[in-house]
Design a protein around this motif. Structure first.
Motif, PDB file in Angstrom:
ATOM      1  N   LYS A 134     -24.690 -27.687 -19.236  1.00  0.00           N
ATOM      2  CA  LYS A 134     -23.815 -27.050 -20.228  1.00  0.00           C
ATOM      3  C   LYS A 134     -23.428 -25.643 -19.776  1.00  0.00           C
ATOM      4  O   LYS A 134     -22.293 -25.209 -19.961  1.00  0.00           O
ATOM      5  CB  LYS A 134     -24.520 -26.962 -21.579  1.00  0.00           C
ATOM      6  CG  LYS A 134     -24.707 -28.324 -22.216  1.00  0.00           C
ATOM      7  CD  LYS A 134     -25.346 -28.200 -23.574  1.00  0.00           C
ATOM      8  CE  LYS A 134     -25.441 -29.554 -24.239  1.00  0.00           C
ATOM      9  NZ  LYS A 134     -24.994 -29.536 -25.614  1.00  0.00           N
ATOM     10  N   GLU A 135     -24.384 -24.944 -19.197  1.00  0.00           N
ATOM     11  CA  GLU A 135     -24.114 -23.578 -18.734  1.00  0.00           C
ATOM     12  C   GLU A 135     -23.215 -23.594 -17.504  1.00  0.00           C
ATOM     13  O   GLU A 135     -22.264 -22.816 -17.392  1.00  0.00           O
ATOM     14  CB  GLU A 135     -25.444 -22.879 -18.427  1.00  0.00           C
ATOM     15  CG  GLU A 135     -26.306 -22.759 -19.675  1.00  0.00           C
ATOM     16  CD  GLU A 135     -27.744 -22.369 -19.418  1.00  0.00           C
ATOM     17  OE1 GLU A 135     -28.485 -22.195 -20.403  1.00  0.00           O
ATOM     18  OE2 GLU A 135     -28.158 -22.243 -18.259  1.00  0.00           O
ATOM     19  N   THR A 137     -21.112 -25.793 -16.621  1.00  0.00           N
ATOM     20  CA  THR A 137     -19.741 -26.190 -16.948  1.00  0.00           C
ATOM     21  C   THR A 137     -18.902 -24.948 -17.264  1.00  0.00           C
ATOM     22  O   THR A 137     -17.755 -24.840 -16.838  1.00  0.00           O
ATOM     23  CB  THR A 137     -19.746 -27.152 -18.154  1.00  0.00           C
ATOM     24  OG1 THR A 137     -20.580 -28.261 -17.817  1.00  0.00           O
ATOM     25  CG2 THR A 137     -18.359 -27.664 -18.471  1.00  0.00           C
ATOM     26  N   TYR A 138     -19.509 -24.002 -17.950  1.00  0.00           N
ATOM     27  CA  TYR A 138     -18.823 -22.726 -18.215  1.00  0.00           C
ATOM     28  C   TYR A 138     -18.595 -21.937 -16.926  1.00  0.00           C
ATOM     29  O   TYR A 138     -17.540 -21.344 -16.724  1.00  0.00           O
ATOM     30  CB  TYR A 138     -19.628 -21.870 -19.202  1.00  0.00           C
ATOM     31  CG  TYR A 138     -19.111 -21.975 -20.617  1.00  0.00           C
ATOM     32  CD1 TYR A 138     -18.081 -21.134 -21.050  1.00  0.00           C
ATOM     33  CD2 TYR A 138     -19.613 -22.907 -21.499  1.00  0.00           C
ATOM     34  CE1 TYR A 138     -17.586 -21.235 -22.336  1.00  0.00           C
ATOM     35  CE2 TYR A 138     -19.125 -23.025 -22.784  1.00  0.00           C
ATOM     36  CZ  TYR A 138     -18.106 -22.177 -23.201  1.00  0.00           C
ATOM     37  OH  TYR A 138     -17.610 -22.284 -24.461  1.00  0.00           O
ATOM     38  N   HIS A 139     -19.601 -21.939 -16.050  1.00  0.00           N
ATOM     39  CA  HIS A 139     -19.468 -21.217 -14.779  1.00  0.00           C
ATOM     40  C   HIS A 139     -18.314 -21.810 -13.973  1.00  0.00           C
ATOM     41  O   HIS A 139     -17.544 -21.090 -13.339  1.00  0.00           O
ATOM     42  CB  HIS A 139     -20.728 -21.324 -13.919  1.00  0.00           C
ATOM     43  CG  HIS A 139     -21.984 -20.875 -14.601  1.00  0.00           C
ATOM     44  ND1 HIS A 139     -23.226 -21.102 -14.070  1.00  0.00           N
ATOM     45  CD2 HIS A 139     -22.191 -20.211 -15.765  1.00  0.00           C
ATOM     46  CE1 HIS A 139     -24.145 -20.594 -14.873  1.00  0.00           C
ATOM     47  NE2 HIS A 139     -23.544 -20.053 -15.912  1.00  0.00           N
TER      48      HIS A 139
END
Lengths: 255, 172
Positions: A134-135, A137-139
């Motif tokens: 999830k993290e 994907t933001y990166h």
């Protein structure tokens, strides 16, 4: 669990933990040096995600090893030659375009790796990967947008972005390097075939480079290797030295 | 039999009381939400020798997690419970879908735009731009300034009508 498998798992988990730790530490060097405030905060947020991920992984490495070593023992009290991170991540930050290129290569890799690793038969790794995905994907979204913006931007930004992706290209192959231990874990359904992620990785970066009007580096060009054989570039020892200095001078210090 | 029954009733009442106490522990970064509103508390297990509270991190690097653990311990200690341990669990993965509608409304009133979409929306890579309503003037005429904001869980947005910047609670 057999001795071999345990050793292989320790090696793999430490590698991922070291990847996150070194990536996070490098990125934190941008703190207060970002091109503008929002981006400064953005990079530190990503660095914080990496440090958080490495804490979970290195704590787990200690559990797998069974010698009661903590996350801090792994991070601060191993010598640089014991670090297993991929070569790409220890490279210096360079200008913002170089850091963006590094972030982009690594984010695509993490995105693909964790998408598979969340199906692991190892519950801790599966839980970790689902969380980290999830993290990451933001990166990935963040770094892709910057590649597009700089690549399809001004003449200067395009030139720098192209230089960033070209200069770091020879360190990207090492991300996918595997060992015999990895094969063992792969057979057991504990880790995915990391080398096999490369074709999808190439496809994803080629797509973004094309949209960013950048030239894709030569896929057959020479690639540095070595992190799986404990061989690193000279930059690793410096970053490890700086990262560990306080903990080594004041062991057990708390604040 | 009656004795066993009494013991279970007492146990359940105690369990409910523990959850009531947890409902008073607020998130240190977003003090309008409690740790129960946030969905951080995953389990409460009572044992003969103490209580084990399982919590799950919102983000792996969230620096508030240790403080949240300490605040849970001290809230329970103040009410006379002892031997409290905090266990961190990673699965199932925390998601903003666990934030209740009531809690989302509390966020909006506090000035933070709540997560707008369910995570079932998989527009992850270069996804379509989301419409996030300004928590101040309710305008949908807003734009993102940065994916990353003052804490790991928030992005920075601005309203193009009332011109106010605002935090958006990222949907994960």
């Amino acid at each position: 669990m057999s001795q071999n498998k345990n050793t292989a798992l320790l090696d793999f988990v430490t590698r991922l933990g070291d990847n996150s730790l070194i990536a996070g530490h490098r990125l934190s060097e941008w703190s207060s040096n970002g091109p503008f405030l929002e981006e400064d905060i953005g990079m530190i947020n990503i660095a914080l995600d990496f440090i958080g991920q490495s804490r979970i992984l290195l704590t787990y490495a200690g559990v797998v090893e069974g010698k009661e070593r903590t996350e801090d023992d792994f991070a601060y009290f191993r010598n640089h030659e014991e670090f297993k991170n991929a070569l790409l991540l220890e490279q210096p930050n360079g200008d913002f375009a170089v850091s963006t290129a590094k972030q982009f290569y690594y984010s695509v890799f993490n995105f693909l790796l964790y998408s598979e690793l969340q199906k692991s038969k190892d519950e801790t790794l599966a839980g970790f990967a689902a969380k980290a995905l999830k993290e990451v994907t933001y990166h990935l979204r963040h770094s892709s947008e910057w590649v597009l913006r700089l690549g399809d931007g001004t003449e200067e930004s395009k030139m720098r972005m192209q230089k960033g992706i070209d200069d770091l290209w020879m360190y990207t192959g090492d991300l996918f390097a595997t060992t015999e231990g990895d094969l063992l874990l792969q057979k057991e359904g504990i880790i995915p075939d990391v080398a096999a992620l490369k074709s999808k990785w190439l496809e994803m970066i080629a797509d973004v480079f094309k949209r960013a009007t950048l030239t894709m580096p030569d896929v057959n060009a020479f690639q540095q290797k070595g992190s799986r054989e404990k061989k690193h570039t000279e930059y690793l020892s410096y970053i490890v030295g700086e990262m560990q200095s306080i903990a080594r001078v004041y062991p057990g210090a708390k604040w | 039999m009656e004795k066993v029954h009494q013991s279970i009733t007492h146990h359940l009442a105690d369990h409910a009381a523990i959850w009531e106490i947890l409902r008073e522990v607020v998130d240190p970064e977003i003090p309008v939400l409690t740790v129960v509103d946030m969905g951080i508390i995953r389990d409460v297990v009572q044992r003969e020798n103490g209580i084990e509270v399982s919590i799950t991190p919102t983000y792996t690097g969230c620096p508030a997690m240790e403080m949240i653990g300490e605040e849970i311990k001290s809230a329970l200690t103040r009410k006379g419970y002892s031997n409290i341990t905090i266990k961190t669990v990673l699965a199932p993965t925390w998601t903003t879908d666990w934030i209740s509608d009531e809690a989302k409304e509390k966020l909006r009133q506090y000035g933070i735009a709540p997560p707008e979409h369910s995570t079932a929306d998989k527009n992850s890579l270069l996804g379509k731009p989301k419409i996030v309503k300004c928590p101040q003037c309710k305008s949908e005429h807003t734009e993102m300034i940065s994916h990353f904001g003052s804490t790991a869980c928030k992005a920075l947005w601005k309203c193009l009508d009332c011109k106010e910047p605002f935090d958006y609670f990222k949907c994960i």
